[in-house]
Each structure stands twice: as C-alpha cells, then as structure tokens.
Motif scaffolding. Structure first.
Motif, PDB file in Angstrom:
ATOM      1  N   ALA A 175       0.836  -1.189  -0.030  1.00 24.54           N
ATOM      2  CA  ALA A 175      -0.020   0.129   0.011  1.00 24.54           C
ATOM      3  C   ALA A 175       0.800   1.154  -0.020  1.00 24.54           C
ATOM      4  O   ALA A 175       0.535   2.425  -0.613  1.00 24.54           O
ATOM      5  N   VAL A 176       2.028   1.229   0.850  1.00 23.81           N
ATOM      6  CA  VAL A 176       2.703   2.330   0.899  1.00 23.81           C
ATOM      7  C   VAL A 176       3.397   2.559  -0.552  1.00 23.81           C
ATOM      8  O   VAL A 176       3.451   3.673  -0.842  1.00 23.81           O
ATOM      9  N   HIS A 177       3.878   1.659  -1.120  1.00 25.63           N
ATOM     10  CA  HIS A 177       4.609   1.753  -2.645  1.00 25.63           C
ATOM     11  C   HIS A 177       3.746   2.122  -3.633  1.00 25.63           C
ATOM     12  O   HIS A 177       4.080   2.898  -4.333  1.00 25.63           O
ATOM     13  N   ARG A 178       2.463   1.544  -3.612  1.00 27.14           N
ATOM     14  CA  ARG A 178       1.502   1.960  -4.657  1.00 27.14           C
ATOM     15  C   ARG A 178       1.239   3.433  -4.566  1.00 27.14           C
ATOM     16  O   ARG A 178       0.983   4.212  -5.360  1.00 27.14           O
ATOM     17  N   THR A 179       0.878   3.877  -3.359  1.00 27.05           N
ATOM     18  CA  THR A 179       0.325   5.138  -2.872  1.00 27.05           C
ATOM     19  C   THR A 179       1.376   6.250  -3.308  1.00 27.05           C
ATOM     20  O   THR A 179       1.071   7.248  -4.005  1.00 27.05           O
ATOM     21  N   LEU A 180       2.669   6.275  -2.920  1.00 27.45           N
ATOM     22  CA  LEU A 180       3.520   7.177  -2.947  1.00 27.45           C
ATOM     23  C   LEU A 180       4.020   7.472  -4.620  1.00 27.45           C
ATOM     24  O   LEU A 180       4.400   8.436  -5.122  1.00 27.45           O
ATOM     25  N   SER A 189       0.324  11.420  -6.234  1.00 23.74           N
ATOM     26  CA  SER A 189       0.800  11.665  -5.064  1.00 23.74           C
ATOM     27  C   SER A 189       2.060  12.508  -5.294  1.00 23.74           C
ATOM     28  O   SER A 189       2.133  13.419  -6.353  1.00 23.74           O
ATOM     29  N   TRP A 190       3.172  12.518  -4.377  1.00 26.68           N
ATOM     30  CA  TRP A 190       4.180  13.416  -4.421  1.00 26.68           C
ATOM     31  C   TRP A 190       5.128  13.299  -5.432  1.00 26.68           C
ATOM     32  O   TRP A 190       5.807  14.159  -5.817  1.00 26.68           O
ATOM     33  N   GLY A 191       4.957  12.254  -6.282  1.00 25.46           N
ATOM     34  CA  GLY A 191       5.965  12.096  -7.509  1.00 25.46           C
ATOM     35  C   GLY A 191       5.291  12.639  -8.949  1.00 25.46           C
ATOM     36  O   GLY A 191       5.570  12.322  -9.786  1.00 25.46           O
ATOM     37  N   HIS A 192       3.987  13.341  -8.590  1.00 20.33           N
ATOM     38  CA  HIS A 192       3.337  13.949  -9.732  1.00 20.33           C
ATOM     39  C   HIS A 192       4.299  14.714 -10.563  1.00 20.33           C
ATOM     40  O   HIS A 192       5.135  15.616 -10.145  1.00 20.33           O
ATOM     41  N   GLY A 193       4.218  14.547 -12.108  1.00 22.11           N
ATOM     42  CA  GLY A 193       4.952  15.243 -13.051  1.00 22.11           C
ATOM     43  C   GLY A 193       6.317  14.724 -12.830  1.00 22.11           C
ATOM     44  O   GLY A 193       7.208  15.629 -13.637  1.00 22.11           O
TER      45      GLY A 193
END
Length: 433
Positions: A292-297, A302-306
């Motif tokens: 769940a942590v890896h998929r969400t981030l 999430s914070w890796g957008h763009g």
C-alpha cells in the motif's frame, strides 16, 4: 463254416443263426451238459426256444414272470439244487443274455483300407473325413447297464451314478446361465428389459425399484471429514477496503520487523528510498501494508506527480526515512520524542526528530468518522500521503472553500469542517490528475 462264440450243433435247430454276437452268461451260471444244452435258450415262461438267425422282432418281449428266489438259485447253480435240496415243481430256466451293444458300421469316408471281396478290392471313396462321435456318458452308461448281468445290481448303481452326474451337470449349467443373465442385466442397466409392446416390463421395473431400495438402504461408511473450501483470493482493493479488529489503547512491545525485499522505483525524477517496519504482535498483514505504501507514493496523484520524485522501498542500508506501522501506545512514544502528543485523538505523526514516520495501527485498522467504514482504502491512502508530506517538509493547510475537496495536508482524521467551512474527504496531493 466257422461260428463265433459257441460250438456248432450236430443238428441245427430250425431258424438258428450262424455267427453274430458272442454268448454272454450270468456270472456263476452253469451252461448245462451236451451240445444241445448250449444252443437252446429259455425264456421267462420256461418254454425252450431256438435262437433265431434273423433280426430280433421290434415288438417288445412278453412281460417276464417273477421267478421265486429259491427256484432261480437252483437254476443258476446248475444241476445241483441250492443247499442240497432239489428244486421240486419248478422248471429248468436258462436266462437269455441281453443283446450286446451295436457296433458302429465302418464309415466309407473314414475307412483305413480296402475291403476285400470275392470279386476284388474296393478302393476307398475319397471325401472329407467325418469324425465318429463317441457315445455320450449317458449312452455309455445305458450300454454298460444293458451289458451288465441281470440281478447283479450293477445296472442300478450305474443308473444312480448317471443320475447324480446329470444332476451335477444341470446344476452347474443353471448357475452359469443365471450368472450370465445377471451380468447382462447389470450391463444393460435398469429398465433394459422391455415387454413385447415396447414398454418396460414389470420385471425390469421391479428390478429397478429393488436396486433403488438397495441403494437407499445400503449401509453408509464413516462420514468423510469436510475439507474446507479455500476462499477466493481477494484483490488488493478488496483487502484494503476491509476493517480490522484492534484495541483502541493497544500498546505493543516496541520492537519492529522490517519487511524484506525491494520494490523498485517505477518512474523518473528524484529517487527517494524508504524502509517499512511493522511492530511485532499486531497480527496485521505486513506485506499488504508495504504494498500500500509503495503504490500510494508512486501514484501520479501523489508526491511524485509530474516526475518530481520516484519512491523505492529497500530492506535496509541508506534509507531516507522509515515508514512504521505501530500500536497506539508505541506510536505515542515515538511521536513524543518529537514533542507531539498523539494520545488525545489517537492519531499518527511524523516524528521529525527521528527517522520514523509513525502510522497509528488503530487508525489503519478502523479508519475515522470523517471517512466512514465504506472508504477504508481512501482513508489509508490519505494517512500515507499526509505523514510523508510532513517528512518532505509540508505543514498543515485547511480548506477555504465550502464543499471543495480538503487539501492533503489538512488534519482530516480530526475534522472536515474547520473554521465553519465544510469540505469533502480527499486522499491525494493532486486529486484532479
């Protein structure tokens, strides 16, 4: 002319035959005296008669007259009466031997040699060799019984043995036929027999009904233990939507297990490494939490957008932070190291003074009132994004437009209505993408 079986007579009797079968006498019987005595046969009436040269008449001989035992014994013993007493008043009787069994005539197709005659040799007739069928046991017994001397008891024994053999053979045949019929019925199945009109016969119906009754009444063996049917594997979304049981004030041992393995960063951008620890004794799925942590981030929202960042899970070594799933008591201990009190509302925190981002296991298992039990997946995604946002340097932000989505850095566990402005729950940094 040479005669076979008895001496020629000085004076042949009228109608006497020459040749034929040899004489057969009753065992122990005397042949008498003189030549004429051997050539004359008596019948059961005691009237002497000469042997006929022609074939025996087909008519049955007259019924025999019972002869007293004493008289018969006297006659059979010859001229000397039984026990020294002359047989007075009884005529002399000579028993006529039964006819000998007929000899099979030579088959011209199976003759082994030529037949000599006065005119020359007759050649063997060519043709197929036909086997001569030997007499059956019953016929052989009849022949031997006919050849047995009268009164010897041998004929009765032969008839008894023949009858027993016939009964045995008949019984065996009946058993074989019955077994064959039963086998055919089993192969054909119930209802195979049909009446002449085409409809199933009553015998077939009764047989089928009997079979069904036997099936119903058959003793049952011990009940087999029921093998539990494995539940179908749940999907990631289904697992993340489930609520888990946990005590609200649970305090764990404070020791952790690192989730093994590496989860590679899927995108481009600044690489951020993290480790996942789970407190011992929680009874929760550690692998599911790490997934769940890896998929969400690494979700584009999430914070890796763009392409700004990409996150990679490592089992140890150089990790930028450690995302930790811990009991409410252990979470309070680690948050207090950074001056934060999580015990009031039983919330999570980023313990900035340490390398741990603390996720309260009670909230992970039960969710919050603001999201409700039907949005467990979204609430867990919000927990990860909110606390990692603190680790990345972001502070709290409140909703400013009524009815809008709450920003990810708002304290959504506590309330979605801050300063009288109601907002909607939101788990993402960039929810519109």
């Amino acid at each position: 002319m040479t005669h076979q079986g008895y001496a020629p007579h000085d004076r042949p009797l009228p109608g006497a035959r020459s040749g034929g079968h040899p004489e057969q006498h009753e065992p122990g019987a005397a042949r008498g005296t003189g030549a004429a005595a051997g050539a004359v046969y008596g019948d059961w009436q005691g009237v002497p008669r000469a042997r006929s040269a022609g074939p025996r008449p087909s008519a049955a001989p007259p019924a025999p007259v019972p002869v007293p035992v004493q008289a018969r014994s006297a006659v059979l013993d010859g001229d000397t009466p039984a026990f020294g007493t002359p047989a007075v008043g009884f005529p002399r009787i000579t028993l006529d031997p039964p006819p000998a069994p007929r000899r099979a005539e030579p088959d011209p197709f199976t003759a082994a040699a030529f037949t000599s005659t006065s005119t020359g040799a007759r050649p063997r007739v060519p043709g197929p060799r036909l086997p001569v069928e030997p007499p059956r046991p019953a016929e052989a017994a009849e022949i031997e019984e006919a050849a047995a001397p009268p009164g010897s008891g041998r004929g009765r024994r032969l008839r008894t043995y023949t009858g027993l053999a016939a009964v045995a053979v008949t019984t065996v045949l009946a058993v074989v036929v019955a077994g064959q019929v039963a086998s055919d019925d089993d192969a054909a199945g119930p209802g195979a027999l049909a009446a002449p009109g085409g409809s199933p016969s009553r015998a077939s119906d009764s047989h089928a009904a009997g079979s069904r009754s036997e099936d119903r009444m058959a003793p049952q063996g011990p009940a087999r233990p029921e093998v539990p049917v494995a539940a179908p594997e749940l999907t990631y979304e289904q697992k993340m939507a489930e609520r888990l049981p946990i005590e609200e004030k649970l305090a764990g041992p404070g020791t952790f297990d690192t989730v093994p393995g590496i989860a590679k960063a899927p995108g481009r951008g600044k690489l951020v490494r993290y480790r996942v620890d789970v407190e011992q004794g929680l009874g929760m799925d550690a692998q599911l939490f790490a997934e769940a942590v890896h998929r969400t981030l690494n979700d584009p929202r999430s914070w890796g957008h763009g392409g700004a960042r990409t996150f990679e899970r490592v089992p140890g070594g150089e990790a930028d932070f450690v995302i930790t799933l811990a009991s409410p008591g252990t979470t309070g201990v680690w948050c207090a190291k950074s001056g934060l009190d999580t015990t009031v509302d039983n919330v999570s925190c980023d313990s900035a003074a340490t390398d741990r981002v603390m996720i309260n296991a009670f909230r992970w298992a039960q969710g919050s009132v603001t999201y409700g039990p039907d949005q467990m997946l979204a609430y867990r995604q919000m927990l990860i994004n909110h606390e990692v946002g603190h680790r990345l340097g972001h502070g709290h932000v409140s909703c400013r437009t009524a009815g809008a989505l709450a920003p990810i850095m708002q304290q959504q566990t506590k309330s979605l209505d801050i300063d009288g402005i109601p907002c909607k729950p939101n788990p993402w940094v960039f929810p519109g993408n």
